[in-house]
Design a protein around this motif. Structure first.
Motif, mmCIF file in Angstrom:
data_model
loop_
_atom_site.group_PDB
_atom_site.id
_atom_site.type_symbol
_atom_site.label_atom_id
_atom_site.label_comp_id
_atom_site.label_asym_id
_atom_site.label_seq_id
_atom_site.Cartn_x
_atom_site.Cartn_y
_atom_site.Cartn_z
ATOM 1 N N TRP A 1 109.219 37.715 46.368
ATOM 2 C CA TRP A 1 110.500 37.579 45.676
ATOM 3 C C TRP A 1 110.830 38.911 45.024
ATOM 4 C CZ3 TRP A 1 114.070 33.662 45.213
ATOM 5 C CH2 TRP A 1 115.065 33.838 44.236
ATOM 6 N N GLN A 2 112.017 39.421 45.306
ATOM 7 C CA GLN A 2 112.401 40.711 44.738
ATOM 8 C C GLN A 2 113.924 40.807 44.665
ATOM 9 O OE1 GLN A 2 110.376 44.236 46.320
ATOM 10 N NE2 GLN A 2 112.351 45.285 46.385
ATOM 11 N N ARG B 1 112.062 38.621 50.182
ATOM 12 C CA ARG B 1 112.090 39.840 50.987
ATOM 13 C C ARG B 1 110.947 39.819 52.000
ATOM 14 N NH1 ARG B 1 116.289 39.928 49.098
ATOM 15 N NH2 ARG B 1 117.341 41.528 47.836
ATOM 16 N N ASP B 2 111.210 40.397 53.180
ATOM 17 C CA ASP B 2 110.200 40.575 54.237
ATOM 18 C C ASP B 2 109.507 39.261 54.592
ATOM 19 O OD1 ASP B 2 110.726 43.314 54.310
ATOM 20 O OD2 ASP B 2 109.253 43.742 52.764
#
Length: 484
Positions: free
Chosen positions: A373-374, A379-380
């Protein structure tokens, strides 16, 4: 007593590619780190076993001792097992709050021929446990791999070498006491003396029925034993191996405590255990495929067969016995030997500890995948495997293909628990067209192969299978899929 004794002062020297003294590079932890540098998990297992019985060679051990005779190894190296497990680790396990009496820890004593267990109920609080110890009780920590990452790592490598579950218990005994009555076990036992010293007596099996027994014995009395075939004092760094069926007892001398770990394997892993699976399946197949097995018994057979008629000799008895022998002999034609072996392998994979990953293996597997989590969102997350991605099995021994009535199942160990059988067996139902690709991955190990080289019909199938196996931790990639 004529027992071969291996001795090498200062620990074993390192041969080319072989084990080095543990103290040179971080004890057992350093040894496991070095083994992690070997690409093939089968080689890791072989090298760890070589270290375990060193300076005796694995070939000599298997030829002269395995299932045959005890082996005593005196190393003169108190640090040989350094880092595997210690009284400090024992104390830390108690303070971790997950140890319960009876489930994880047994408090025992043996005095004047009487063996007692003193387990309270509930959590094993350090104050209570150490009070028992201070009052002369022995402490047996069951399955220390549950609490010790190092023991877990150690056993997870050995189990693949044995092809059978590798387990362990640790035993902490106060000076001048004995915790257990003489008995024999149903496992091959490797006693690793970690701290202090312990006086051991080992006795040969008393009868043929006690040679390689299926089950452990009840507690035995001193009067039942006779003279020991081996009597010794193990000191830190020493090893004592004895096969199942050899009676043994250990007691502490008055001047030192003892901490040892018993590594065990080969419980219920015999030809007889294989035949228990094989013969019912063979008979079922024979009944389905061969009318001779479905023909009725002679109407009058009760009149000349049975124990009451066992001493009589007549042609009908002879013919009946020959018929039974003929049917049993012919049964081998219907024996699904490979299928029975696969069922035993399936059980073994359920027994297995999950693999311990090196840092590089983690980075190249789903366990190191950088999904996170970003900035307000995930993400990714997407695992982008392409036809050019190079993959291989994480370990050779972590999967088994089994043909079953419900379909083709792929059993695997990567999602097992460190607690024995806490989880149900882990498996994937595999489309039969994928079996060639699974076998290709097994035969290619430890080399990496491109996803495009998998023998699936379409590129979509190749990527789909590789992605599925990667997500289950079964496959690793040659390079991390995402660099963060």
């Amino acid at each position: 007593a004529g027992i071969p004794e291996a001795k090498r002062e200062g620990g074993p020297a390192a041969g080319p590619g072989g084990p080095r003294p543990a103290e040179e590079d971080g004890g057992v932890v350093g040894l496991l780190r070095r083994l992690g540098g070997l690409e093939d998990s089968r080689q890791r297992g072989a090298e760890l076993f070589r270290w375990l019985v060193s300076p005796v060679s694995p070939g000599e051990f298997l030829g002269r001792h395995w299932e045959r005779a005890p082996l005593l190894v005196r190393r003169g190296d108190p640090g040989y097992y350094a880092g595997l497990f210690s009284t400090a680790d024992f104390d830390a396990a108690l303070r971790g709050g997950q140890v319960d009496f009876g489930t994880h820890l047994d408090v025992t004593s043996y005095a004047e021929g009487v063996r007692e267990t003193h387990n309270p109920s509930g959590r094993a609080l350090p104050a209570v446990v150490w009070d028992f110890y201070q009052n002369g009780c022995s402490l047996r920590l069951l399955s220390p791999q549950t609490f010790s990452p190092t023991v877990w790592h150690f056993l997870s490598i050995l189990q693949e070498h044995f092809g059978s579950m590798a387990g362990a218990n640790t035993y902490l005994t106060p000076p001048g006491t004995q915790g257990f009555a003489p008995h024999y076990d149903d496992i091959e036992a490797f006693v690793l003396q970690l701290e202090g010293k312990k006086h051991w007596r080992v006795y040969s099996p008393r009868t043929g029925a006690e040679v390689l027994p299926q089950f452990s014995s009840a507690n035995l009395t001193q009067a039942e034993l006779g003279e020991p075939m081996l009597e010794t004092v193990l000191e830190a760094g020493d090893l004592l191996y004895f096969p199942r069926g050899f009676i043994h007892q250990g007691d502490c001398l008055s001047d030192a405590h003892s901490l040892h770990i018993t590594v065990s394997s080969y419980q219920r892993n015999t030809w007889g255990d294989l035949l228990e699976k094989l013969l019912p399946a063979a008979l079922q197949m024979a009944l389905e495929e061969d009318v001779e097995y479905r023909q009725g018994l002679p109407m009058d057979y009760l009149g000349y067969m049975g124990v009451a008629n066992s001493d009589s000799a007549n042609a009908r008895r002879t013919a009946f016995m020959e018929k039974v022998q003929s049917l049993i002999k012919k049964l081998i034609r219907y024996a699904p030997i490979d299928a029975a072996v696969d069922q035993r392998a399936k059980s073994f994979l359920h027994d297995c500890l999950p693999p311990v990953l090196t840092q590089s293996e983690k980075a190249q597997s789903v366990y190191g995948f950088p999904a996170r989590w970003q900035d307000g969102g995930p993400r990714d997350v997407d695992i982008l495997i392409t036809k050019d991605t190079e993959v291989r099995l994480l370990r050779h021994g972590i999967i088994r293909l089994c043909n079953e009535e419900a379909g083709v199942m792929l059993y695997y160990t990567t999602e097992n628990s460190r607690v024995y059988h806490k989880e149900e067996p882990k498996f994937l139902e595999i489309d039969p067209e994928y079996t060639d690709s699974i076998e290709f991955l097994l035969s290619s190990y430890p080399n990496h192969v491109s996803v495009d080289s998998l023998p699936c019909e379409t590129l979509e199938d190749k990527i789909s299978l590789a992605t599925l196996l990667f997500e289950k931790g079964i496959l690793t990639t040659k390079k991390p899929l995402l660099q963060v």
